[in-house]
Enzyme design. Sequence first.
Site, PDB file in Angstrom:
ATOM      1  N   GLY A  32       2.178   1.467  -1.453  1.00  8.64           N
ATOM      2  CA  GLY A  32       1.732   2.016  -2.733  1.00  8.64           C
ATOM      3  C   GLY A  32       2.888   2.392  -3.641  1.00  8.64           C
ATOM      4  CB  VAL A  33       3.177   5.124  -6.118  1.00 13.20           C
ATOM      5  CG1 VAL A  33       3.040   6.408  -5.337  1.00 13.20           C
ATOM      6  CG2 VAL A  33       4.021   5.326  -7.364  1.00 13.20           C
ATOM      7  CG  ASP A  34       6.838   6.320  -0.433  1.00 11.79           C
ATOM      8  OD1 ASP A  34       7.995   6.319  -0.893  1.00 11.79           O
ATOM      9  OD2 ASP A  34       6.530   6.854   0.642  1.00 11.79           O
ATOM     10  N   GLY A 119      -4.789   7.005  -3.384  1.00  8.07           N
ATOM     11  CA  GLY A 119      -4.661   5.621  -2.914  1.00  8.07           C
ATOM     12  C   GLY A 119      -5.028   5.547  -1.447  1.00  8.07           C
ATOM     13  CE1 TYR A 121      -1.182   8.988   3.518  1.00  8.49           C
ATOM     14  CE2 TYR A 121      -0.468  10.911   2.311  1.00  8.49           C
ATOM     15  CZ  TYR A 121      -0.238   9.959   3.278  1.00  8.49           C
ATOM     16  OH  TYR A 121       0.940   9.988   3.994  1.00  8.49           O
TER      17      TYR A 121
HETATM   18  P1  ADP Z   1      -1.282   8.179  -1.541  1.00  9.26           P
HETATM   19  O1  ADP Z   1      -0.762   7.796  -0.167  1.00  9.26           O
HETATM   20  O2  ADP Z   1      -0.798   9.541  -1.981  1.00  9.26           O
HETATM   21  O3  ADP Z   1      -2.755   7.997  -1.663  1.00  9.26           O
HETATM   22  P2  ADP Z   1      -0.759   5.655  -2.994  1.00  9.26           P
HETATM   23  O4  ADP Z   1       0.570   5.136  -3.424  1.00  9.26           O
HETATM   24  O5  ADP Z   1      -1.518   4.865  -1.986  1.00  9.26           O
HETATM   25  O6  ADP Z   1      -0.502   7.176  -2.525  1.00  9.26           O
HETATM   26  O7  ADP Z   1      -1.694   5.814  -4.262  1.00  9.26           O
HETATM   27  C1  ADP Z   1      -1.569   6.834  -5.218  1.00  9.26           C
HETATM   28  C2  ADP Z   1      -1.853   6.251  -6.606  1.00  9.26           C
HETATM   29  O8  ADP Z   1      -0.689   5.583  -7.074  1.00  9.26           O
HETATM   30  C3  ADP Z   1      -2.979   5.228  -6.673  1.00  9.26           C
HETATM   31  O9  ADP Z   1      -3.762   5.484  -7.840  1.00  9.26           O
HETATM   32  C4  ADP Z   1      -2.227   3.907  -6.813  1.00  9.26           C
HETATM   33  O10 ADP Z   1      -3.001   2.934  -7.503  1.00  9.26           O
HETATM   34  C5  ADP Z   1      -1.062   4.352  -7.665  1.00  9.26           C
HETATM   35  N1  ADP Z   1       0.116   3.492  -7.742  1.00  9.26           N
HETATM   36  C6  ADP Z   1       0.523   2.501  -6.918  1.00  9.26           C
HETATM   37  N2  ADP Z   1       1.665   1.951  -7.379  1.00  9.26           N
HETATM   38  C7  ADP Z   1       1.994   2.600  -8.530  1.00  9.26           C
HETATM   39  C8  ADP Z   1       3.052   2.494  -9.493  1.00  9.26           C
HETATM   40  N3  ADP Z   1       4.029   1.613  -9.369  1.00  9.26           N
HETATM   41  N4  ADP Z   1       3.023   3.365 -10.551  1.00  9.26           N
HETATM   42  C9  ADP Z   1       2.066   4.282 -10.688  1.00  9.26           C
HETATM   43  N5  ADP Z   1       1.050   4.434  -9.819  1.00  9.26           N
HETATM   44  C10 ADP Z   1       1.009   3.600  -8.761  1.00  9.26           C
END
Ligand code: ADP
Length: 173
Positions: A32-34, A119, A121
């Site tokens: 995901g965003v990480d 996402g 989680y």
């Molecule tokens: P978590 O594990 O906290 O749920 P995720 O990364 O799976 O984190 O998702 C958190 C949110 O970040 C979701 O809405 C996902 O669509 C979004 N996301 C994923 N990639 C990016 C990005 N590059 N920029 C902004 N938001 C993003």
Amino acid sequence: MKRIDTLLGDITTVRADAIVNAANCTLLGGGGVDGAIHRAAGPQLLAECRTLNGCETGLAKITGGYRLPARYVIHTPGPIWRGGGHGERALLASCYRSCMALAAEYGCRSVAFPSISTGVYHFPLELAAPIAAAAVSACLSEEGNSVQHVTFVCFSQEVKDAYDAALADVRRL
Ligand code: ADP
């Protein structure tokens, strides 16, 4: 004038003093965003994260931004949704407050957040957005907080709609 807004887009491209990473407790990267933040920042980000010894859910730690346009990355592990009876709401609010406190400590004027925990989680978006909006709005109104501008960076229109609605509700209060 302090302000909160939303933006449809990719947080790794945002030029804020700090961007927030929805991390996991290891702080050693994930999906995901990480994953996107680590890819865009380059390997030095992971090297610095290795020195931090992880982070508890609801708390936050700060690193440099390396190749990102942001000066800092604030890493916060959000709660995993387990039905709502395990303190998930309070932990999510704590994520936002911890990030805002660290941003203020480092003199940041602008901070960008992703939608923490909604996402992989699986925190329900319609519950998460009002918690985020209320927590950030309360922190922003604190006197002496350096942060002037907060952006919720939304990766889909559905997410943006939820944060826009939550912010409209906060402003009506
Ligand atoms: P978590 O594990 O906290 O749920 P995720 O990364 O799976 O984190 O998702 C958190 C949110 O970040 C979701 O809405 C996902 O669509 C979004 N996301 C994923 N990639 C990016 C990005 N590059 N920029 C902004 N938001 C993003």
